[in-house]
Design a protein around this motif. Structure first.
Motif, PDB file in Angstrom:
ATOM      1  N   UNK A 233       0.870  -0.987  -0.153  1.00 53.83           N
ATOM      2  CA  UNK A 233      -0.004   0.002  -0.018  1.00 53.83           C
ATOM      3  C   UNK A 233       0.832   1.251   0.000  1.00 53.83           C
ATOM      4  N   UNK A 234       0.627   1.836  -0.979  1.00 53.49           N
ATOM      5  CA  UNK A 234       1.607   3.355  -1.142  1.00 53.49           C
ATOM      6  C   UNK A 234       0.455   4.405  -1.028  1.00 53.49           C
ATOM      7  N   UNK A 235       0.934   5.589  -0.198  1.00 55.08           N
ATOM      8  CA  UNK A 235       0.072   6.828  -0.247  1.00 55.08           C
ATOM      9  C   UNK A 235       0.818   7.708  -1.168  1.00 55.08           C
TER      10      UNK A 235
ATOM     11  N   UNK B 278       5.508  13.260  -2.121  1.00 53.50           N
ATOM     12  CA  UNK B 278       5.217  12.822  -0.910  1.00 53.50           C
ATOM     13  C   UNK B 278       5.010  11.220  -0.696  1.00 53.50           C
ATOM     14  N   UNK B 279       5.477  10.493  -1.448  1.00 50.96           N
ATOM     15  CA  UNK B 279       4.900   9.080  -1.813  1.00 50.96           C
ATOM     16  C   UNK B 279       5.505   8.531  -0.264  1.00 50.96           C
ATOM     17  N   UNK B 280       4.556   7.755   0.148  1.00 51.71           N
ATOM     18  CA  UNK B 280       4.923   6.822   1.630  1.00 51.71           C
ATOM     19  C   UNK B 280       4.502   5.495   1.189  1.00 51.71           C
ATOM     20  N   UNK B 281       5.415   4.640   1.478  1.00 50.90           N
ATOM     21  CA  UNK B 281       4.962   3.186   1.383  1.00 50.90           C
ATOM     22  C   UNK B 281       4.557   2.948   2.769  1.00 50.90           C
ATOM     23  N   UNK B 282       3.475   2.428   2.943  1.00 56.45           N
ATOM     24  CA  UNK B 282       2.857   1.969   4.258  1.00 56.45           C
ATOM     25  C   UNK B 282       3.086   0.582   4.437  1.00 56.45           C
TER      26      UNK B 282
END
Lengths: 259, 272
Positions: B25-27, B33-37
Protein backbone atom coordinates in the motif's frame (compact mmCIF):
# COMPACT_ATOMS: atom_id res chain seq x y z
CA UNK A 1 -47.00 12.26 59.41
CA UNK A 2 -44.24 11.76 56.89
CA UNK A 3 -44.20 13.93 53.85
CA UNK A 4 -44.53 12.23 50.49
CA UNK A 5 -41.46 12.25 48.20
CA UNK A 6 -43.45 14.55 45.87
CA UNK A 7 -43.55 17.37 48.40
CA UNK A 8 -39.84 16.97 49.09
CA UNK A 9 -39.26 17.38 45.38
CA UNK A 10 -41.45 20.48 45.41
CA UNK A 11 -39.54 21.93 48.36
CA UNK A 12 -36.30 21.11 46.56
CA UNK A 13 -37.27 23.11 43.49
CA UNK A 14 -38.45 25.98 45.72
CA UNK A 15 -35.01 26.00 47.32
CA UNK A 16 -33.45 25.95 43.85
CA UNK A 17 -35.39 28.91 42.46
CA UNK A 18 -35.63 30.92 45.68
CA UNK A 19 -32.31 32.87 45.44
CA UNK A 20 -32.95 34.50 42.02
CA UNK A 21 -36.61 35.22 42.90
CA UNK A 22 -35.67 36.80 46.23
CA UNK A 23 -32.96 38.83 44.48
CA UNK A 24 -35.46 40.08 41.89
CA UNK A 25 -38.04 41.02 44.52
CA UNK A 26 -35.38 42.80 46.59
CA UNK A 27 -34.23 44.70 43.51
CA UNK A 28 -37.78 45.86 42.67
CA UNK A 29 -38.39 46.98 46.27
CA UNK A 30 -35.09 48.88 46.32
CA UNK A 31 -36.00 50.53 43.02
CA UNK A 32 -39.44 51.55 44.34
CA UNK A 33 -37.99 53.01 47.54
CA UNK A 34 -35.16 54.75 45.69
CA UNK A 35 -37.49 56.54 43.24
CA UNK A 36 -39.85 57.58 46.05
CA UNK A 37 -37.15 58.64 48.54
CA UNK A 38 -35.16 60.76 46.08
CA UNK A 39 -38.25 61.92 44.14
CA UNK A 40 -36.71 60.81 40.87
CA UNK A 41 -38.49 62.34 37.87
CA UNK A 42 -40.92 59.95 36.15
CA UNK A 43 -39.31 60.98 32.89
CA UNK A 44 -35.86 59.75 34.02
CA UNK A 45 -36.76 56.62 35.97
CA UNK A 46 -40.36 55.69 36.69
CA UNK A 47 -41.00 53.55 39.76
CA UNK A 48 -42.03 49.89 39.33
CA UNK A 49 -45.54 50.68 40.57
CA UNK A 50 -45.84 53.46 38.01
CA UNK A 51 -44.66 51.14 35.22
CA UNK A 52 -47.12 48.49 36.34
CA UNK A 53 -49.92 51.08 36.32
CA UNK A 54 -48.95 52.16 32.80
CA UNK A 55 -49.17 48.54 31.68
CA UNK A 56 -52.60 48.11 33.28
CA UNK A 57 -53.80 51.35 31.65
CA UNK A 58 -52.76 50.03 28.25
CA UNK A 59 -55.04 47.06 28.90
CA UNK A 60 -55.89 44.92 25.90
CA UNK A 61 -53.66 47.07 23.66
CA UNK A 62 -50.63 45.62 25.48
CA UNK A 63 -51.77 42.07 24.68
CA UNK A 64 -52.26 43.14 21.06
CA UNK A 65 -48.69 44.42 20.82
CA UNK A 66 -47.36 41.31 22.56
CA UNK A 67 -49.34 39.00 20.32
CA UNK A 68 -48.11 40.76 17.16
CA UNK A 69 -44.47 40.48 18.24
CA UNK A 70 -44.90 36.87 19.37
CA UNK A 71 -46.40 36.03 15.99
CA UNK A 72 -43.48 37.66 14.15
CA UNK A 73 -40.93 35.94 16.36
CA UNK A 74 -42.45 32.48 15.93
CA UNK A 75 -42.92 32.83 12.18
CA UNK A 76 -39.40 34.22 11.67
CA UNK A 77 -37.99 31.54 13.96
CA UNK A 78 -39.74 28.84 11.98
CA UNK A 79 -38.67 30.18 8.56
CA UNK A 80 -35.10 30.80 9.76
CA UNK A 81 -34.64 27.39 11.34
CA UNK A 82 -36.23 25.37 8.55
CA UNK A 83 -33.86 27.16 6.15
CA UNK A 84 -30.96 26.57 8.53
CA UNK A 85 -31.54 22.82 8.78
CA UNK A 86 -31.99 22.47 5.01
CA UNK A 87 -28.78 24.42 4.30
CA UNK A 88 -26.86 22.50 6.95
CA UNK A 89 -27.95 19.19 5.47
CA UNK A 90 -26.94 20.33 1.96
CA UNK A 91 -23.57 21.54 3.21
CA UNK A 92 -22.80 18.22 4.87
CA UNK A 93 -24.20 16.10 2.05
CA UNK A 94 -22.63 17.78 -0.99
CA UNK A 95 -19.15 19.25 -1.05
CA UNK A 96 -20.18 21.58 -3.86
CA UNK A 97 -22.99 22.95 -1.69
CA UNK A 98 -20.50 23.75 1.06
CA UNK A 99 -18.27 25.73 -1.30
CA UNK A 100 -21.29 27.47 -2.78
CA UNK A 101 -23.23 28.24 0.39
CA UNK A 102 -20.66 28.86 3.10
CA UNK A 103 -19.35 32.23 1.87
CA UNK A 104 -22.91 33.55 1.60
CA UNK A 105 -23.77 32.11 4.99
CA UNK A 106 -20.89 34.06 6.52
CA UNK A 107 -21.70 37.17 4.48
CA UNK A 108 -25.29 37.05 5.73
CA UNK A 109 -23.94 37.44 9.26
CA UNK A 110 -21.93 40.53 8.44
CA UNK A 111 -24.97 42.29 6.98
CA UNK A 112 -26.02 45.01 9.44
CA UNK A 113 -29.61 43.84 9.98
CA UNK A 114 -30.84 47.19 11.28
CA UNK A 115 -29.49 48.86 8.14
CA UNK A 116 -31.19 46.51 5.69
CA UNK A 117 -34.49 46.61 7.52
CA UNK A 118 -35.56 49.85 5.70
CA UNK A 119 -34.77 48.15 2.39
CA UNK A 120 -37.03 45.28 3.34
CA UNK A 121 -39.76 47.78 4.22
CA UNK A 122 -39.39 49.35 0.76
CA UNK A 123 -39.65 45.92 -0.84
CA UNK A 124 -42.32 44.30 1.30
CA UNK A 125 -44.16 47.19 2.95
CA UNK A 126 -44.86 47.61 6.66
CA UNK A 127 -46.71 44.34 7.17
CA UNK A 128 -45.52 41.18 8.85
CA UNK A 129 -43.26 40.09 5.98
CA UNK A 130 -40.19 42.32 6.57
CA UNK A 131 -40.26 41.52 10.33
CA UNK A 132 -40.34 37.81 9.63
CA UNK A 133 -37.45 38.17 7.19
CA UNK A 134 -35.24 40.16 9.57
CA UNK A 135 -36.02 37.70 12.35
CA UNK A 136 -35.29 34.73 10.11
CA UNK A 137 -32.05 36.36 8.91
CA UNK A 138 -30.92 36.90 12.47
CA UNK A 139 -31.83 33.52 13.88
CA UNK A 140 -30.91 31.01 11.16
CA UNK A 141 -27.14 31.29 11.53
CA UNK A 142 -26.64 29.76 15.02
CA UNK A 143 -28.80 26.79 14.09
CA UNK A 144 -27.11 26.28 10.71
CA UNK A 145 -23.60 26.33 12.18
CA UNK A 146 -24.55 24.01 15.04
CA UNK A 147 -26.37 21.52 12.83
CA UNK A 148 -23.44 21.37 10.39
CA UNK A 149 -21.15 20.64 13.31
CA UNK A 150 -23.61 18.13 14.75
CA UNK A 151 -24.03 16.21 11.51
CA UNK A 152 -20.26 15.96 11.32
CA UNK A 153 -19.81 15.02 14.97
CA UNK A 154 -20.32 11.31 14.35
CA UNK A 155 -17.24 9.27 15.23
CA UNK A 156 -15.48 8.12 12.00
CA UNK A 157 -15.33 4.63 13.54
CA UNK A 158 -19.14 4.66 13.84
CA UNK A 159 -19.30 5.54 10.15
CA UNK A 160 -17.04 2.55 9.43
CA UNK A 161 -19.27 0.37 11.56
CA UNK A 162 -22.32 1.25 9.48
CA UNK A 163 -20.37 0.82 6.24
CA UNK A 164 -19.56 -2.70 7.37
CA UNK A 165 -23.25 -3.55 7.01
CA UNK A 166 -24.59 -1.21 4.37
CA UNK A 167 -23.22 1.33 1.88
CA UNK A 168 -26.44 3.38 2.13
CA UNK A 169 -25.84 7.08 2.82
CA UNK A 170 -29.45 7.42 3.90
CA UNK A 171 -29.12 4.73 6.58
CA UNK A 172 -25.96 6.44 7.84
CA UNK A 173 -27.87 9.71 8.07
CA UNK A 174 -30.95 8.18 9.67
CA UNK A 175 -29.20 5.99 12.23
CA UNK A 176 -26.04 7.94 13.06
CA UNK A 177 -25.72 11.50 11.71
CA UNK A 178 -29.25 12.66 12.49
CA UNK A 179 -29.31 11.44 16.11
CA UNK A 180 -25.76 12.74 16.63
CA UNK A 181 -26.87 16.20 15.54
CA UNK A 182 -29.90 16.52 17.84
CA UNK A 183 -28.10 17.97 20.91
CA UNK A 184 -26.25 20.41 18.63
CA UNK A 185 -29.55 21.37 17.00
CA UNK A 186 -31.08 22.30 20.35
CA UNK A 187 -27.96 24.23 21.40
CA UNK A 188 -28.37 26.22 18.17
CA UNK A 189 -32.12 26.66 18.71
CA UNK A 190 -31.56 28.28 22.11
CA UNK A 191 -29.21 30.93 20.73
CA UNK A 192 -31.49 31.27 17.74
CA UNK A 193 -34.51 31.97 19.95
CA UNK A 194 -32.81 34.84 21.77
CA UNK A 195 -31.74 36.27 18.40
CA UNK A 196 -35.29 35.95 17.07
CA UNK A 197 -36.65 38.20 19.82
CA UNK A 198 -34.08 40.89 19.00
CA UNK A 199 -34.83 40.50 15.28
CA UNK A 200 -38.54 41.09 15.64
CA UNK A 201 -38.10 44.15 17.92
CA UNK A 202 -35.46 45.72 15.68
CA UNK A 203 -37.56 45.14 12.56
CA UNK A 204 -40.54 46.87 14.18
CA UNK A 205 -38.45 49.96 14.84
CA UNK A 206 -38.12 50.60 11.14
CA UNK A 207 -41.73 50.59 10.15
CA UNK A 208 -44.63 49.19 12.11
CA UNK A 209 -47.96 50.22 13.60
CA UNK A 210 -48.08 47.55 16.27
CA UNK A 211 -45.86 45.26 18.25
CA UNK A 212 -43.66 45.65 21.33
CA UNK A 213 -40.84 47.23 19.27
CA UNK A 214 -43.33 49.79 17.97
CA UNK A 215 -44.57 50.41 21.52
CA UNK A 216 -41.01 51.05 22.75
CA UNK A 217 -40.27 53.40 19.85
CA UNK A 218 -43.59 55.26 20.22
CA UNK A 219 -43.08 55.64 23.98
CA UNK A 220 -39.59 57.02 23.37
CA UNK A 221 -40.67 59.63 20.84
CA UNK A 222 -43.56 60.75 23.08
CA UNK A 223 -41.39 60.93 26.23
CA UNK A 224 -43.36 58.19 27.96
CA UNK A 225 -40.49 56.48 29.82
CA UNK A 226 -42.94 54.36 31.84
CA UNK A 227 -44.38 52.91 28.62
CA UNK A 228 -40.88 52.20 27.36
CA UNK A 229 -40.28 50.11 30.45
CA UNK A 230 -43.57 48.32 29.86
CA UNK A 231 -42.44 47.41 26.33
CA UNK A 232 -38.95 46.36 27.37
CA UNK A 233 -40.24 44.41 30.38
CA UNK A 234 -42.81 42.58 28.28
CA UNK A 235 -40.12 41.73 25.70
CA UNK A 236 -37.90 40.28 28.43
CA UNK A 237 -40.75 38.17 29.82
CA UNK A 238 -41.66 36.99 26.32
CA UNK A 239 -38.04 36.17 25.49
CA UNK A 240 -37.53 34.19 28.68
CA UNK A 241 -40.72 32.23 28.19
CA UNK A 242 -39.78 31.36 24.61
CA UNK A 243 -36.28 30.34 25.71
CA UNK A 244 -37.79 28.14 28.41
CA UNK A 245 -40.12 26.61 25.82
CA UNK A 246 -37.11 25.60 23.70
CA UNK A 247 -35.55 24.16 26.85
CA UNK A 248 -38.67 22.05 27.45
CA UNK A 249 -38.58 20.83 23.84
CA UNK A 250 -34.95 19.89 24.35
CA UNK A 251 -35.74 17.91 27.46
CA UNK A 252 -38.51 16.11 25.63
CA UNK A 253 -36.64 15.29 22.43
CA UNK A 254 -32.87 15.38 22.97
CA UNK A 255 -30.87 12.44 24.23
CA UNK A 256 -27.97 14.10 26.03
CA UNK A 257 -29.52 14.14 29.46
CA UNK A 258 -26.71 12.74 31.58
CA UNK A 259 -24.38 14.78 33.72
CA UNK B 1 11.15 -16.24 5.03
CA UNK B 2 7.56 -15.15 5.49
CA UNK B 3 6.33 -17.43 2.70
CA UNK B 4 7.94 -20.52 4.11
CA UNK B 5 6.68 -19.80 7.58
CA UNK B 6 3.11 -19.20 6.46
CA UNK B 7 3.07 -22.44 4.49
CA UNK B 8 4.26 -24.25 7.56
CA UNK B 9 1.40 -23.03 9.72
CA UNK B 10 -1.15 -23.39 6.98
CA UNK B 11 -0.58 -27.08 6.40
CA UNK B 12 -2.46 -28.66 9.33
CA UNK B 13 -5.55 -26.40 9.26
CA UNK B 14 -8.95 -26.89 7.69
CA UNK B 15 -8.86 -23.80 5.50
CA UNK B 16 -7.72 -20.25 5.14
CA UNK B 17 -9.91 -17.52 6.57
CA UNK B 18 -7.83 -14.56 5.43
CA UNK B 19 -5.11 -14.54 2.83
CA UNK B 20 -2.67 -11.67 2.25
CA UNK B 21 -0.78 -12.14 -0.97
CA UNK B 22 2.02 -9.68 -1.78
CA UNK B 23 -0.01 -6.81 -0.37
CA UNK B 24 1.51 -3.36 -0.75
CA UNK B 25 0.00 0.00 0.00
CA UNK B 26 1.49 3.29 -1.12
CA UNK B 27 0.07 6.69 -0.24
CA UNK B 28 0.40 9.44 -2.86
CA UNK B 29 1.98 7.11 -5.41
CA UNK B 30 4.04 9.01 -8.00
CA UNK B 31 4.12 12.23 -6.01
CA UNK B 32 7.04 13.65 -4.04
CA UNK B 33 5.24 12.81 -0.79
CA UNK B 34 5.01 9.14 -1.70
CA UNK B 35 4.94 6.96 1.42
CA UNK B 36 5.01 3.21 1.37
CA UNK B 37 2.87 2.05 4.28
CA UNK B 38 2.85 -1.68 3.57
CA UNK B 39 5.31 -3.70 1.53
CA UNK B 40 4.87 -7.18 0.17
CA UNK B 41 2.80 -8.61 3.00
CA UNK B 42 2.14 -12.32 2.58
CA UNK B 43 0.60 -14.58 5.16
CA UNK B 44 -2.47 -16.67 5.86
CA UNK B 45 -4.83 -16.64 8.79
CA UNK B 46 -6.09 -20.21 9.19
CA UNK B 47 -9.81 -20.64 9.84
CA UNK B 48 -10.85 -20.84 13.46
CA UNK B 49 -7.50 -19.65 14.78
CA UNK B 50 -6.52 -16.68 16.87
CA UNK B 51 -3.86 -14.70 15.05
CA UNK B 52 -2.25 -11.54 16.39
CA UNK B 53 -0.39 -8.88 14.48
CA UNK B 54 2.27 -7.47 16.75
CA UNK B 55 4.19 -4.35 15.94
CA UNK B 56 5.21 -0.87 17.03
CA UNK B 57 2.95 2.13 16.50
CA UNK B 58 2.82 3.26 12.91
CA UNK B 59 3.91 -0.03 11.36
CA UNK B 60 0.63 -0.30 9.45
CA UNK B 61 -0.97 -3.08 11.50
CA UNK B 62 -4.26 -1.22 11.77
CA UNK B 63 -4.07 -0.44 8.07
CA UNK B 64 -3.84 -4.16 7.46
CA UNK B 65 -7.15 -4.62 9.31
CA UNK B 66 -8.72 -1.83 7.30
CA UNK B 67 -7.72 -3.66 4.13
CA UNK B 68 -9.44 -6.83 5.37
CA UNK B 69 -12.56 -4.83 6.23
CA UNK B 70 -12.54 -3.33 2.74
CA UNK B 71 -12.29 0.24 4.06
CA UNK B 72 -9.14 0.62 1.94
CA UNK B 73 -7.78 -1.10 -1.17
CA UNK B 74 -4.16 -2.27 -1.54
CA UNK B 75 -2.15 -0.64 -4.33
CA UNK B 76 -0.65 -4.04 -5.20
CA UNK B 77 -1.35 -7.64 -4.28
CA UNK B 78 -4.62 -9.00 -2.95
CA UNK B 79 -6.51 -9.65 0.24
CA UNK B 80 -9.00 -12.49 0.34
CA UNK B 81 -11.49 -13.39 3.03
CA UNK B 82 -12.19 -17.08 2.53
CA UNK B 83 -12.34 -17.20 -1.23
CA UNK B 84 -13.83 -13.76 -1.84
CA UNK B 85 -12.56 -10.19 -1.74
CA UNK B 86 -13.22 -8.00 1.32
CA UNK B 87 -16.12 -6.04 -0.19
CA UNK B 88 -17.86 -9.29 -1.05
CA UNK B 89 -17.18 -10.64 2.42
CA UNK B 90 -18.65 -7.48 3.89
CA UNK B 91 -21.82 -7.81 1.83
CA UNK B 92 -22.20 -11.37 3.06
CA UNK B 93 -21.79 -10.29 6.67
CA UNK B 94 -18.62 -12.33 7.21
CA UNK B 95 -16.74 -9.54 8.98
CA UNK B 96 -17.00 -8.18 12.48
CA UNK B 97 -14.88 -5.32 13.77
CA UNK B 98 -13.94 -4.20 17.28
CA UNK B 99 -12.15 -0.88 17.45
CA UNK B 100 -9.79 0.53 20.06
CA UNK B 101 -12.64 2.70 21.32
CA UNK B 102 -16.00 1.06 22.04
CA UNK B 103 -17.81 3.43 19.59
CA UNK B 104 -21.20 2.79 21.18
CA UNK B 105 -24.01 5.11 20.16
CA UNK B 106 -24.56 7.27 23.27
CA UNK B 107 -28.31 7.64 22.69
CA UNK B 108 -28.92 3.89 22.62
CA UNK B 109 -29.11 1.42 25.50
CA UNK B 110 -26.69 -1.50 25.70
CA UNK B 111 -29.34 -3.77 24.18
CA UNK B 112 -30.00 -1.37 21.30
CA UNK B 113 -26.28 -0.93 20.72
CA UNK B 114 -25.60 -4.66 20.63
CA UNK B 115 -28.49 -5.22 18.22
CA UNK B 116 -27.59 -2.15 16.14
CA UNK B 117 -25.89 -3.98 13.26
CA UNK B 118 -28.72 -6.53 13.10
CA UNK B 119 -31.17 -3.63 12.92
CA UNK B 120 -29.24 -2.25 9.94
CA UNK B 121 -29.60 -5.71 8.39
CA UNK B 122 -33.39 -5.41 8.90
CA UNK B 123 -33.66 -8.36 11.25
CA UNK B 124 -37.05 -8.38 12.99
CA UNK B 125 -37.00 -6.78 16.44
CA UNK B 126 -37.79 -9.90 18.44
CA UNK B 127 -35.11 -11.93 16.70
CA UNK B 128 -32.35 -9.32 16.95
CA UNK B 129 -33.08 -8.68 20.61
CA UNK B 130 -32.96 -12.39 21.40
CA UNK B 131 -29.58 -12.66 19.64
CA UNK B 132 -28.30 -9.51 21.34
CA UNK B 133 -29.36 -10.73 24.80
CA UNK B 134 -27.55 -13.99 24.20
CA UNK B 135 -24.29 -12.16 23.45
CA UNK B 136 -24.78 -9.67 26.27
CA UNK B 137 -24.86 -12.69 28.59
CA UNK B 138 -21.82 -14.17 26.89
CA UNK B 139 -19.67 -11.08 27.49
CA UNK B 140 -20.85 -10.86 31.09
CA UNK B 141 -23.16 -7.84 30.86
CA UNK B 142 -26.36 -9.59 31.94
CA UNK B 143 -28.51 -7.12 33.85
CA UNK B 144 -27.06 -4.10 32.03
CA UNK B 145 -29.26 -4.41 28.92
CA UNK B 146 -31.10 -1.17 29.60
CA UNK B 147 -28.15 0.86 30.83
CA UNK B 148 -26.87 3.71 28.71
CA UNK B 149 -23.23 3.59 27.56
CA UNK B 150 -22.17 6.49 29.82
CA UNK B 151 -23.32 4.47 32.83
CA UNK B 152 -20.77 1.73 32.07
CA UNK B 153 -17.05 1.55 32.82
CA UNK B 154 -14.56 1.52 29.93
CA UNK B 155 -14.13 -2.25 30.22
CA UNK B 156 -17.89 -2.83 30.19
CA UNK B 157 -18.29 -0.56 27.19
CA UNK B 158 -15.68 -2.57 25.33
CA UNK B 159 -17.51 -5.78 26.32
CA UNK B 160 -20.68 -4.33 24.80
CA UNK B 161 -18.77 -3.49 21.63
CA UNK B 162 -17.45 -7.08 21.43
CA UNK B 163 -21.00 -8.38 21.95
CA UNK B 164 -22.17 -6.13 19.11
CA UNK B 165 -19.49 -7.50 16.77
CA UNK B 166 -20.34 -11.12 17.69
CA UNK B 167 -24.12 -10.63 17.52
CA UNK B 168 -23.73 -9.66 13.88
CA UNK B 169 -22.64 -13.28 13.34
CA UNK B 170 -19.40 -12.81 11.42
CA UNK B 171 -17.04 -15.69 10.71
CA UNK B 172 -14.02 -13.42 11.01
CA UNK B 173 -13.52 -11.00 13.88
CA UNK B 174 -11.11 -8.12 13.34
CA UNK B 175 -9.92 -6.52 16.57
CA UNK B 176 -7.89 -3.33 16.42
CA UNK B 177 -6.13 -2.95 19.78
CA UNK B 178 -9.46 -3.49 21.55
CA UNK B 179 -7.93 -3.29 25.03
CA UNK B 180 -5.52 -0.47 24.25
CA UNK B 181 -7.58 2.15 26.06
CA UNK B 182 -8.10 0.08 29.23
CA UNK B 183 -6.08 0.00 32.42
CA UNK B 184 -3.66 -2.92 32.96
CA UNK B 185 -5.85 -4.93 35.36
CA UNK B 186 -8.98 -4.62 33.27
CA UNK B 187 -6.90 -5.43 30.23
CA UNK B 188 -5.72 -8.77 31.71
CA UNK B 189 -9.22 -9.64 32.77
CA UNK B 190 -10.56 -8.87 29.30
CA UNK B 191 -7.91 -11.08 27.70
CA UNK B 192 -9.05 -14.06 29.79
CA UNK B 193 -12.68 -13.39 29.05
CA UNK B 194 -12.00 -12.92 25.37
CA UNK B 195 -10.45 -16.39 25.20
CA UNK B 196 -13.47 -17.75 27.05
CA UNK B 197 -15.83 -16.13 24.56
CA UNK B 198 -13.70 -17.26 21.65
CA UNK B 199 -13.72 -20.84 22.90
CA UNK B 200 -17.53 -20.90 22.93
CA UNK B 201 -18.05 -18.91 19.78
CA UNK B 202 -15.37 -20.33 17.50
CA UNK B 203 -14.39 -17.67 15.01
CA UNK B 204 -11.28 -16.66 13.23
CA UNK B 205 -9.78 -13.71 15.07
CA UNK B 206 -7.28 -11.27 13.66
CA UNK B 207 -6.09 -9.24 16.61
CA UNK B 208 -3.87 -6.18 16.42
CA UNK B 209 -1.78 -5.26 19.45
CA UNK B 210 1.55 -3.80 20.49
CA UNK B 211 1.70 -5.81 23.70
CA UNK B 212 4.00 -8.85 23.40
CA UNK B 213 2.49 -10.63 26.43
CA UNK B 214 -1.04 -10.07 25.22
CA UNK B 215 -0.19 -11.44 21.77
CA UNK B 216 1.52 -14.56 23.13
CA UNK B 217 -1.15 -15.23 25.72
CA UNK B 218 -4.05 -15.00 23.27
CA UNK B 219 -2.74 -16.34 20.00
CA UNK B 220 -2.17 -19.48 18.01
CA UNK B 221 0.08 -17.49 15.70
CA UNK B 222 1.83 -14.15 16.16
CA UNK B 223 2.83 -12.12 13.13
CA UNK B 224 5.51 -9.56 13.90
CA UNK B 225 5.46 -6.45 11.74
CA UNK B 226 8.14 -3.81 11.38
CA UNK B 227 7.69 -0.27 10.26
CA UNK B 228 8.64 2.04 7.39
CA UNK B 229 7.59 0.30 5.28
CA UNK B 230 5.34 -2.09 7.17
CA UNK B 231 6.33 -5.64 6.41
CA UNK B 232 6.14 -9.05 8.02
CA UNK B 233 9.29 -9.82 9.97
CA UNK B 234 8.36 -13.06 11.66
CA UNK B 235 5.48 -15.52 11.83
CA UNK B 236 5.60 -17.52 15.03
CA UNK B 237 3.21 -20.30 16.03
CA UNK B 238 2.51 -20.25 19.78
CA UNK B 239 2.30 -23.88 20.89
CA UNK B 240 1.26 -23.32 24.48
CA UNK B 241 -1.84 -25.47 24.30
CA UNK B 242 -5.34 -24.53 25.38
CA UNK B 243 -7.15 -23.52 27.44
CA UNK B 244 -4.67 -20.86 28.46
CA UNK B 245 -4.42 -20.43 32.21
CA UNK B 246 -3.00 -17.63 34.33
CA UNK B 247 0.02 -19.84 35.05
CA UNK B 248 0.86 -19.98 31.38
CA UNK B 249 2.14 -16.46 31.69
CA UNK B 250 4.85 -17.53 34.09
CA UNK B 251 5.89 -20.67 32.25
CA UNK B 252 9.29 -21.02 30.65
CA UNK B 253 7.80 -21.52 27.17
CA UNK B 254 5.66 -18.41 27.50
CA UNK B 255 8.64 -16.28 28.46
CA UNK B 256 10.69 -17.85 25.68
CA UNK B 257 8.07 -16.85 23.09
CA UNK B 258 7.98 -13.34 24.53
CA UNK B 259 11.74 -13.10 24.43
CA UNK B 260 11.99 -14.15 20.80
CA UNK B 261 9.22 -11.77 19.71
CA UNK B 262 10.61 -8.91 21.76
CA UNK B 263 14.04 -9.41 20.19
CA UNK B 264 12.49 -9.14 16.74
CA UNK B 265 10.60 -5.99 17.71
CA UNK B 266 13.62 -4.35 19.28
CA UNK B 267 15.74 -5.15 16.24
CA UNK B 268 13.36 -2.89 14.36
CA UNK B 269 12.61 -0.16 16.85
CA UNK B 270 16.12 -0.09 18.34
CA UNK B 271 16.80 0.36 22.02
CA UNK B 272 17.84 3.82 22.97
Amino acid sequence: MLKSPGSFKFLGSVAYYAPPVIALVAFVIFWEIYTKAFEVSVFILPSPSRIFQAGVNLGPALWGHTWTTLYEILLGFLVGNVTAVALAYAIVRWQMAERLIYPFLLASQTIPKLAVAPLLVIWFGTGVMPKVLVTALLCFFPTAVNVVQGLRSADPATVDLVRLVTPSKFVLFQKVQFPSAIPYFFAGLKISMSSAVIGAIVAEWVGASKGLGYLILYAGTSMRTDLMFVGVGMTVVLGMMLYAAVGLLERAFSWRREG
Amino acid sequence: MSLAASEAVQAPTAGTAINFSNVSLTYGAGSAAEVQALKDITFDVPAGQFVSILGPSGCGKSTLLRLVAGFMQPTAGSVKVGSVDPLNARENGLLGVVFQQPVLLPWRSVLDNVSFLLELKHEPKAKREAIAKNYIDLVGLKGFENHMPHQLSGGMQQRASIARALAFGPSVLLMDEPFGALDALTRDRMAFDLLDIWKRDQKTVLFVTHSVQEAVFLSDIVVVMTSRPGCVRMIRPIDLGRPREKDHRLSQEFLQHCKVLLTELEADVGYH
